[in-house]
Structure formats: C-alpha cells, structure tokens
Design a protein around this motif. Structure first.
Motif, PDB file in Angstrom:
ATOM      1  N   TRP A 325       5.384   8.631  -8.088  1.00  0.00           N
ATOM      2  CA  TRP A 325       5.114   9.017  -6.694  1.00  0.00           C
ATOM      3  C   TRP A 325       5.387   7.852  -5.744  1.00  0.00           C
ATOM      4  N   LYS A 326       5.240   6.619  -6.262  1.00  0.00           N
ATOM      5  CA  LYS A 326       5.477   5.459  -5.390  1.00  0.00           C
ATOM      6  C   LYS A 326       6.969   5.293  -5.099  1.00  0.00           C
ATOM      7  N   LEU A 327       7.801   5.534  -6.131  1.00  0.00           N
ATOM      8  CA  LEU A 327       9.251   5.489  -5.903  1.00  0.00           C
ATOM      9  C   LEU A 327       9.660   6.600  -4.930  1.00  0.00           C
ATOM     10  N   ALA A 328       9.122   7.801  -5.139  1.00  0.00           N
ATOM     11  CA  ALA A 328       9.488   8.931  -4.271  1.00  0.00           C
ATOM     12  C   ALA A 328       9.061   8.639  -2.832  1.00  0.00           C
ATOM     13  N   ALA A 329       7.831   8.122  -2.647  1.00  0.00           N
ATOM     14  CA  ALA A 329       7.336   7.833  -1.292  1.00  0.00           C
ATOM     15  C   ALA A 329       8.210   6.785  -0.617  1.00  0.00           C
TER      16      ALA A 329
END
Ligand SMILES: Cc1cc2nc3c(=O)[nH]c(=O)nc-3n(C[C@H](O)[C@H](O)[C@H](O)COP(=O)(O)OP(=O)(O)OC[C@H]3O[C@@H](n4cnc5c(N)ncnc54)[C@H](O)[C@@H]3O)c2cc1C
Length: 527
Positions: A325-329
């Motif tokens: 989720w951190k990469l996507a954000a």
C-alpha cells in the motif's frame, strides 16, 4: 535486447513476490514479476498459514482457492504436538494451538504445501491485467538512478530483456541478488548446524500416529540435540510427510542412513519411500535495512531463519502487505515523501524481535530445559518441569502479536517498541492489528474495510467525522467511512473513532477530546 516499462519490478515470484504482485495489481499498480522457475518447486516447506495470512488471502481473492487446495480436511485438524525423546514415548503435550487467538482475526488458519499456495497465487495473478509474469527468467543485474530502476533478466534459452520501473523489490529468497546489488548488509548468527530436509511416503507412520487426533505436525525434543528440533509435518492425511532435523556435519545423501534416523526419532520401525533428500544450514539473518533508495527487499530476502514456529512465509506476506500500500500510495501521489522509508522502520524490528524473542528463544529455552531435566536422572523433577512447559505453550501464542507501537506513522500509540511481542486484545490500539467485530447489519468489520484508509465511526460526533473527511480530501487519501452504533461487540474497541490503514492496522483510536484529524492523517501517510 527487449525493453519493458512498469511501475514496479519484482524479482522472485515465490510466495512473497506473488503476494506483493497481487497487492499492487489490485491497487492498479503495474508490475513485472521475474521468476526463475516455470513451475513452483515441489518441496512442501512453508505449510502453516496463520489466521493473519488468511486475512491477506481473503483480501487478495485467493482464500477459496487456497482452502480448496489443502489436502487436509477441516475436521482432520492442523494442530501440533511436542514430544520428548521419541515421538511415541510417554511425554508429549499439545503445541502451537493457534485456535487460542482465533477470535482476534477475521479468518481461520490453514495448512497446505507451499507449492499449492504458490500455484493459487500464480492463478490469481494471471487474472489481474496490471501484472506481467516472466516465468523461466532470471534477474542478472539491478541498478538504480535518480529516475528509476533497471533490471536485466535472461531466459533459459539465452534471450535477455531490460525492465525499467520506478521501484524494484527483491522477493528473491535468502540469497537475494537485489539485496546484494543494493548494497544492503545483513546481521547474521550462524548456528553451525546442518539440517536434513526429507520428504517421504509412509502409510505405516500414519497408522503409528493415528491416535494423535487433530495433529498435523510433531516436534521431538532429544537430549542430545541441544535444543534443535526433530520436526515431522504432514503433507497430506494419508502417506506423505516431511521432516527436518540436525544431522552431523559432512552428511550427504549417500553416507547417512536416513531411514534408521527417522525410526529412531519416532521410536518404532516403519516403511518409508523417500521423495526428496536435501539440506539447509541453520542460520538466522536479518537485513539491516529493508530498502536502499528505489530498491526494497521482502520475505526471505530480508530475513532468513530456521522454520521454527512457522514464521517465514507468514512474516513475508505481512512484508508484502505493508510495502504494497505504501508503494501504491507513493506512485498514486497521496503519500508524503517519508512513507516508503517506514516500510523498513516498521517491518525490520518486527523480524529482529521474532528472531530474538521467539525463534532463538525456542532453541535456547529447549536447550536449557534439556540440560536441566532428564527423566533418567530424576523422573519426578522432569515430569514437574514438563508439566510447567506444557502449561506455558498458550502464553507463547498469545504474546506473538507483531505491532508498530513506535512507528512514526502512529498518533497516540501506547509508546512501546515496535516488535513481535505484544498481547492480543479487542481494544483498538494505534500500531496494532484491528480485531474483527460484527457490525449491526450482520457483516464483519473486515468485510467493510476499504482499499485505502477506513474510518470506523461508532456513535461518533458528526463534526469529528467531518474533520477526518476533510483531512483525507486535503491529502487526496482514499477514505471510506463506516458508520455504526458503539453497542454490542463494537464497544470492545473502546473508541468512537478508529482510523484503519489499508493493511488493517490501526493508525489512530480515540474520540474524546476531539482528535486532531489533520495531524493524524498527515502522520499516517508519512508526513
Ligand atoms: C523445511 C522448511 C519448512 C518451512 N516451514 C514453514 C512454515 O511452516 N511456515 C512458514 O511461515 N514458513 C516456513 N518455511 C519458510 C518458508 O518456506 C519461506 O519463508 C518462504 O519460502 C519465503 O518465501 P519468499 O517468497 O520470500 O522466498 P522463496 O520461497 O525463497 O522464493 C524466492 C523466489 O525467487 C526466485 N529467485 C531467486 N533469485 C532469482 C533471480 N535472480 N531471478 C529470478 N528469480 C529468482 C526463486 O526461484 C524463488 O521462486 C519453511 C522452510 C523450510 C525450508
């Protein structure tokens, strides 16, 4: 040389690499997975999947397929047993009863061979258009520059390709190329123990153990092995088993009688037909940082250790969920610049603690016990100490509760240190996994969590909710709000407002006095 562009390139399509690909693909992030093997390798390995892992699988749309692939029927049982001396000896107790913590998770745990889990993940990945898989390709070089990363890969028939992406993640196992080429150092402790890994068939062993109802894995403590385990696991309910245990240095397939060794561990003769004989070195290693610039590592690439307690694959999946989720954000523009660095900040200390407080602690604790107590020497003393051990088993399961209490993303956490030791609770606590509860409409909270952040508003004041909504909008953060009363089981959260992250960890819990929603959001996304 062919060229390809993507958001993320994942080196290694084992369980963790495929889990990360699905996490990213479902979030609309394009990724290329480079995996050396055309098919999952036929060693059962990581079979015990925790309740938490099954929550990931639920989110990744693979839970049904994984459960359907399990060769162990639900009513057979997937519990464990510890024995002393030999498996059929007089001393044993129930071990690793994960059912004790079941109420704190949304899904039941599961057990199946790792290759079947990998096949289910591969099938799910094939359904997501954002994921490109290069099976049968080996990454040879990984470089990074200010604008992105380049991975060079080769196929078995000599073709080469370059994949250009914003980020690369090494899910390439304990001998990680990405870790090495990123210059990430490891801290490791070598136990100088050579372990045999055997896969074999034996109907007779199944019959010998038939009276151990509900048990699928067995750990034998032997006074001569200094705390290292002799470990049997069922691969199915009929005849297939795997086993690992220390063997003398210099042991090869040819110079050692594995059949006699197994019979000694069980304490009875039985037929056996070997399918695989392999070896591994017992070592605990953890990367000092899980990232360097645009390169990250996850799973065994970041932490490798003996399979004591079933932490490997499960810890790797949590890495994937945290990083995903951190990469996507970041790629979608709603993360603060510091968010990606919190992947290592949160996950590395969890493994350091898992190794120190659980895996190595098991070895040291068993060693001390075996040295201090011996039924041949003093039977009464041994039996007393054995009973104390048996009663302490559930405390271990209860206290394994990875949490991010000291994470810089949390507001209002209790102030402990991020690690694997904690306690299970229904109370919503910043830095901890959210416990499930039933909503008044009958659905579970976990069925209502959004893909981004979720605000649980239980009889919360409208201006407080509006402040969270406004803060999310200001930062462009996807936010779903779930309204309900604070009655029934939801009262156990002890909070009117619970901000849940995309990985189902609590970012904030409170209600009164009025929370500072702007600061909470800015912090939760790495501000
Ligand atoms: C005997 C045994 C029992 C175990 N039991 C358990 C258990 O019960 N529970 C548990 O949680 N864990 C268990 N484990 C640990 C578990 O198997 C590992 O933690 C898990 O496999 C880690 O997954 P991974 O995807 O990080 O790495 P791996 O499974 O090692 O996958 C890495 C992948 O990367 C690929 N690769 C590597 N280099 C390259 C390259 N340069 N280019 C392309 N591809 C590459 C490899 O082919 C491989 O498919 C056990 C392990 C063993 C040995």
């Amino acid at each position: 040389m062919g060229q390809q562009a993507s958001d993320v390139v994942i080196v290694g399509g084992g369980p963790v690499g495929m889990g990360l690909a699905i996490e990213l693909g479902q979030r609309g992030v394009s990724c290329v997975v480079i995996e050396r093997y055309a098919q999952p390798q036929p060693i059962p390995k990581g079979q015990n999947l925790t309740q938490r892992t099954m929550e990931h699988f639920h989110c990744w749309g693979v839970e049904k397929a994984v459960r359907a692939a399990s060769p162990i029927p639900v009513d057979f049982g997937i519990g464990g047993l510890t024995a002393y001396g030999t498996l059929l000896g007089p001393y044993h107790y129930d071990w690793y009863q994960r059912v004790i913590v079941r109420p704190y998770y949304f899904r039941d745990n599961e057990r199946l061979p790792q290759y079947d889990t990998e096949a289910a993940l591969r099938a799910r990945a094939a359904e997501l258009p954002e994921i490109t898989t290069l099976y049968g390709w080996t990454a040879q070089e990984v470089t990074q520059d200010a604008a992105g990363v380049t991975v060079t890969a080769a196929s078995a028939d000599g073709q080469t390709r370059q994949i250009r992406a914003q980020y690369a993640v090494g899910c390439d196992g304990a001998r990680s190329l990405v870790r090495e080429q990123a210059g990430i150092t490891q801290t490791s402790s070598d136990h100088e123990s050579r372990m045999a890994l055997l896969v074999f068939r034996s109907k007779q062993l199944n019959e010998l153990l038939a009276h151990f109802k509900g048990k699928s894995f067995f750990n034998v403590l032997h006074p001569e092995l200094d705390g290292y385990w002799q470990f049997f696991g069922r691969v199915d309910t009929g005849e297939t088993w795997f086993f690992h245990a220390p063997v003398p240095v210099g042991t090869t397939r040819e110079n050692f009688d594995f059949h006699a060794y197994l019979e000694g561990v069980v304490g009875a003769p039985f037929d056996c037909d070997f399918k695989h004989i392999g070896f591994w070195d017992l070592r605990v290693a953890v990367a000092d940082n899980y990232g360097a610039g645009r390169l990250f590592i996850a799973g065994d690439a970041a932490h490798s250790h003996p399979p004591y307690g079933g932490y490997g694959i499960n810890t790797g999946f949590e890495d994937a969920r945290n990083l995903g989720w951190k990469l996507a954000a970041t790629l979608q523009g709603w993360a603060a610049p510091g968010l990606l660095a919190t992947y290592s900040e949160e996950r590395q200390p969890v493994f350091v603690s898992t190794a120190r407080d659980f895996i190595v602690n098991y070895i040291e604790d068993d060693r001390a016990f075996l040295r201090a107590h011996d039924p041949q020497r003093d039977r009464e003393d041994f039996e007393k100490a054995w009973a104390v051990r048996a009663s302490g088993v559930s405390a271990e399961i209860q206290s394994f509760e990875p949490n991010y209490e000291s994470s810089s993303l949390m507001v209002g956490a209790a102030g402990g240190a991020t690690g694997a030791v904690g306690s299970h609770s229904f109370k919503a606590r910043a830095g901890h996994h959210l416990a499930p509860q039933i909503l008044s409409g009958g659905r579970n909270v976990f069925e209502e969590l959004g893909a981004g952040f979720t605000l649980l508003a239980f009889d919360a004041q409208a201006p407080h909710v509006a402040a969270f909504e406004a803060a999310a909008k200001a930062h462009g953060v996807p936010l779903k709000i779930v309204y309900d009363t604070s009655g029934e089981g939801r009262g156990a959260y002890e909070a009117r407002l619970v901000l849940v992250r995309p990985d189902a960890f609590v970012a904030f819990a409170g209600g009164a006095p009025a929370p500072d929603a702007a600061t909470i959001f800015a912090t939760a996304i790495g501000g």
